[in-house]
Write a protein that holds these residues in place. Structure first.
Motif, PDB file in Angstrom:
ATOM      1  N   UNK A  73       6.242  -8.268  12.363  1.00  0.00           N
ATOM      2  CA  UNK A  73       5.507  -9.224  11.548  1.00  0.00           C
ATOM      3  C   UNK A  73       4.082  -9.449  12.062  1.00  0.00           C
ATOM      4  N   UNK A  74       3.861  -9.268  13.372  1.00  0.00           N
ATOM      5  CA  UNK A  74       2.539  -9.494  13.941  1.00  0.00           C
ATOM      6  C   UNK A  74       1.609  -8.301  13.739  1.00  0.00           C
ATOM      7  N   UNK A  75       2.160  -7.104  13.702  1.00  0.00           N
ATOM      8  CA  UNK A  75       1.340  -5.901  13.542  1.00  0.00           C
ATOM      9  C   UNK A  75       1.350  -5.376  12.110  1.00  0.00           C
ATOM     10  N   UNK A  76       2.044  -6.073  11.228  1.00  0.00           N
ATOM     11  CA  UNK A  76       2.277  -5.555   9.881  1.00  0.00           C
ATOM     12  C   UNK A  76       0.990  -5.335   9.087  1.00  0.00           C
ATOM     13  N   UNK A  77       0.092  -6.307   9.065  1.00  0.00           N
ATOM     14  CA  UNK A  77      -1.106  -6.185   8.223  1.00  0.00           C
ATOM     15  C   UNK A  77      -1.985  -5.004   8.647  1.00  0.00           C
ATOM     16  N   UNK A  78      -2.397  -4.895   9.924  1.00  0.00           N
ATOM     17  CA  UNK A  78      -3.232  -3.727  10.262  1.00  0.00           C
ATOM     18  C   UNK A  78      -2.486  -2.399  10.158  1.00  0.00           C
ATOM     19  N   UNK A  79      -1.208  -2.399  10.510  1.00  0.00           N
ATOM     20  CA  UNK A  79      -0.447  -1.153  10.457  1.00  0.00           C
ATOM     21  C   UNK A  79      -0.240  -0.699   9.015  1.00  0.00           C
ATOM     22  N   UNK A  80       0.137  -1.623   8.137  1.00  0.00           N
ATOM     23  CA  UNK A  80       0.331  -1.256   6.737  1.00  0.00           C
ATOM     24  C   UNK A  80      -0.994  -0.881   6.071  1.00  0.00           C
ATOM     25  N   UNK A  81      -2.087  -1.489   6.486  1.00  0.00           N
ATOM     26  CA  UNK A  81      -3.385  -1.089   5.963  1.00  0.00           C
ATOM     27  C   UNK A  81      -3.696   0.347   6.375  1.00  0.00           C
ATOM     28  N   UNK A  82      -3.374   0.686   7.626  1.00  0.00           N
ATOM     29  CA  UNK A  82      -3.553   2.064   8.102  1.00  0.00           C
ATOM     30  C   UNK A  82      -2.697   3.022   7.274  1.00  0.00           C
ATOM     31  N   UNK A  83      -1.423   2.666   7.041  1.00  0.00           N
ATOM     32  CA  UNK A  83      -0.553   3.512   6.211  1.00  0.00           C
ATOM     33  C   UNK A  83      -1.108   3.648   4.800  1.00  0.00           C
ATOM     34  N   UNK A  84      -1.646   2.557   4.272  1.00  0.00           N
ATOM     35  CA  UNK A  84      -2.230   2.579   2.933  1.00  0.00           C
ATOM     36  C   UNK A  84      -3.409   3.545   2.880  1.00  0.00           C
ATOM     37  N   UNK A  85      -4.286   3.488   3.887  1.00  0.00           N
ATOM     38  CA  UNK A  85      -5.456   4.369   3.894  1.00  0.00           C
ATOM     39  C   UNK A  85      -5.046   5.838   4.041  1.00  0.00           C
ATOM     40  N   UNK A  86      -4.059   6.113   4.881  1.00  0.00           N
ATOM     41  CA  UNK A  86      -3.576   7.493   5.044  1.00  0.00           C
ATOM     42  C   UNK A  86      -2.923   7.966   3.748  1.00  0.00           C
ATOM     43  N   UNK A  87      -2.088   7.132   3.151  1.00  0.00           N
ATOM     44  CA  UNK A  87      -1.416   7.495   1.906  1.00  0.00           C
ATOM     45  C   UNK A  87      -2.378   7.672   0.750  1.00  0.00           C
ATOM     46  N   UNK A  88      -3.435   6.871   0.732  1.00  0.00           N
ATOM     47  CA  UNK A  88      -4.425   6.953  -0.351  1.00  0.00           C
ATOM     48  C   UNK A  88      -5.182   8.280  -0.307  1.00  0.00           C
ATOM     49  N   UNK A  89      -5.333   8.866   0.867  1.00  0.00           N
ATOM     50  CA  UNK A  89      -6.008  10.168   0.953  1.00  0.00           C
ATOM     51  C   UNK A  89      -5.141  11.284   0.370  1.00  0.00           C
ATOM     52  N   UNK A  90      -3.823  11.112   0.456  1.00  0.00           N
ATOM     53  CA  UNK A  90      -2.909  12.137  -0.048  1.00  0.00           C
ATOM     54  C   UNK A  90      -2.578  11.895  -1.519  1.00  0.00           C
ATOM     55  N   UNK A  91      -2.314  10.649  -1.874  1.00  0.00           N
ATOM     56  CA  UNK A  91      -1.987  10.272  -3.256  1.00  0.00           C
ATOM     57  C   UNK A  91      -3.078   9.345  -3.791  1.00  0.00           C
ATOM     58  N   UNK A  92      -4.143   9.891  -4.320  1.00  0.00           N
ATOM     59  CA  UNK A  92      -5.235   9.039  -4.805  1.00  0.00           C
ATOM     60  C   UNK A  92      -4.896   8.383  -6.152  1.00  0.00           C
ATOM     61  N   UNK A  93      -4.026   7.375  -6.117  1.00  0.00           N
ATOM     62  CA  UNK A  93      -3.633   6.648  -7.324  1.00  0.00           C
ATOM     63  C   UNK A  93      -4.715   5.625  -7.641  1.00  0.00           C
ATOM     64  N   UNK A  94      -5.156   5.586  -8.879  1.00  0.00           N
ATOM     65  CA  UNK A  94      -6.233   4.686  -9.299  1.00  0.00           C
ATOM     66  C   UNK A  94      -5.723   3.262  -9.489  1.00  0.00           C
ATOM     67  N   UNK A  95      -6.585   2.303  -9.214  1.00  0.00           N
ATOM     68  CA  UNK A  95      -6.295   0.907  -9.486  1.00  0.00           C
ATOM     69  C   UNK A  95      -5.404   0.219  -8.471  1.00  0.00           C
ATOM     70  N   UNK A  96      -5.161   0.835  -7.346  1.00  0.00           N
ATOM     71  CA  UNK A  96      -4.320   0.213  -6.324  1.00  0.00           C
ATOM     72  C   UNK A  96      -5.218  -0.372  -5.246  1.00  0.00           C
ATOM     73  N   UNK A  97      -4.971  -1.650  -4.959  1.00  0.00           N
ATOM     74  CA  UNK A  97      -5.754  -2.353  -3.951  1.00  0.00           C
ATOM     75  C   UNK A  97      -4.790  -2.920  -2.915  1.00  0.00           C
ATOM     76  N   UNK A  98      -5.157  -2.817  -1.652  1.00  0.00           N
ATOM     77  CA  UNK A  98      -4.329  -3.344  -0.568  1.00  0.00           C
ATOM     78  C   UNK A  98      -4.370  -4.862  -0.599  1.00  0.00           C
ATOM     79  N   UNK A  99      -3.197  -5.494  -0.654  1.00  0.00           N
ATOM     80  CA  UNK A  99      -3.093  -6.955  -0.666  1.00  0.00           C
ATOM     81  C   UNK A  99      -2.252  -7.390   0.527  1.00  0.00           C
ATOM     82  N   UNK A 100      -2.869  -7.993   1.564  1.00  0.00           N
ATOM     83  CA  UNK A 100      -2.107  -8.391   2.750  1.00  0.00           C
ATOM     84  C   UNK A 100      -1.028  -9.440   2.476  1.00  0.00           C
ATOM     85  N   UNK A 101      -1.097 -10.112   1.349  1.00  0.00           N
ATOM     86  CA  UNK A 101      -0.103 -11.129   1.019  1.00  0.00           C
ATOM     87  C   UNK A 101       1.181 -10.567   0.452  1.00  0.00           C
TER      88      UNK A 101
END
Length: 173
Positions: A86-114
């Motif tokens: 729970x403490x590392x979730x936001x930066x780690x999931x943001x990192x996963x989001x950025x890595x995944x976005x390079x492979x699957x460039x899906x339009x209209x998806x925005x990272x929401x920490x909430x």
């Protein structure tokens, strides 16, 4: 009037010492398990891989179930998932989001920490979950391979040194 406690240098130092002690405790606990070196290495790799997937509320259940199926050490597998919490979730999931976005460039998806729990990710759309899952797979597979070999080496080295210490101790008597 409430009294607030601030982290002074002494408390920060004590917190750091406690964190190091706790880390060493769990490190030695893993190394001293009665499983084989390969079993422990596979359990660590499984835990690191599952920890990289965006399934935070279900990581523990998933890793324990897979550890039973794969017949690897359950405690070690579970401990290896603890880097994703729970403490590392936001930066780690943001990192996963950025890595995944390079492979699957899906339009209209925005990272929401909430909205980072698996159910919330799916509610925002399968696109978001699939992007983070792709990022988790791209991070988790190489990390699991690396952790497998590092753990295998560390456990074998620790056990060899322990055997040598025991041998020296017996020959002195």
């Amino acid at each position: 009037m409430s009294r607030r406690r601030y982290l002074d240098a002494g408390r920060v130092k004590r917190l750091w010492i406690d964190l190091k002690r706790l880390s060493r405790y769990w490190y030695l606990r893993v190394l001293r398990q009665k499983s084989s070196a390969r079993n422990l290495a596979m359990a660590m790799a499984l835990g690191v891989f599952i920890g990289a997937l965006p399934i935070l509320p279900f990581q523990s259940v998933t890793v324990i179930a897979l550890a039973f199926v794969m017949r690897v050490n359950k405690l070690t597998a579970w401990l290896a998932t603890c880097y994703s919490n729970i403490f590392t979730m936001v930066p780690f999931y943001y990192f996963l989001f950025m890595v995944g976005k390079t492979v699957l460039p899906v339009e209209g998806i925005v990272f929401d920490p909430g909205k980072l729990e698996m159910e919330q990710l799916i509610e925002t759309g399968w696109g978001m979950f699939s992007v983070m899952l792709a990022g988790g797979l791209l991070v988790g597979i190489p990390a699991a391979l690396l952790v497998y070999f590092v753990t295998l080496y560390a456990v074998r080295k620790y056990r060899k040194q322990k055997a040598l210490r025991m041998l020296r101790k017996r020959t002195r008597q």
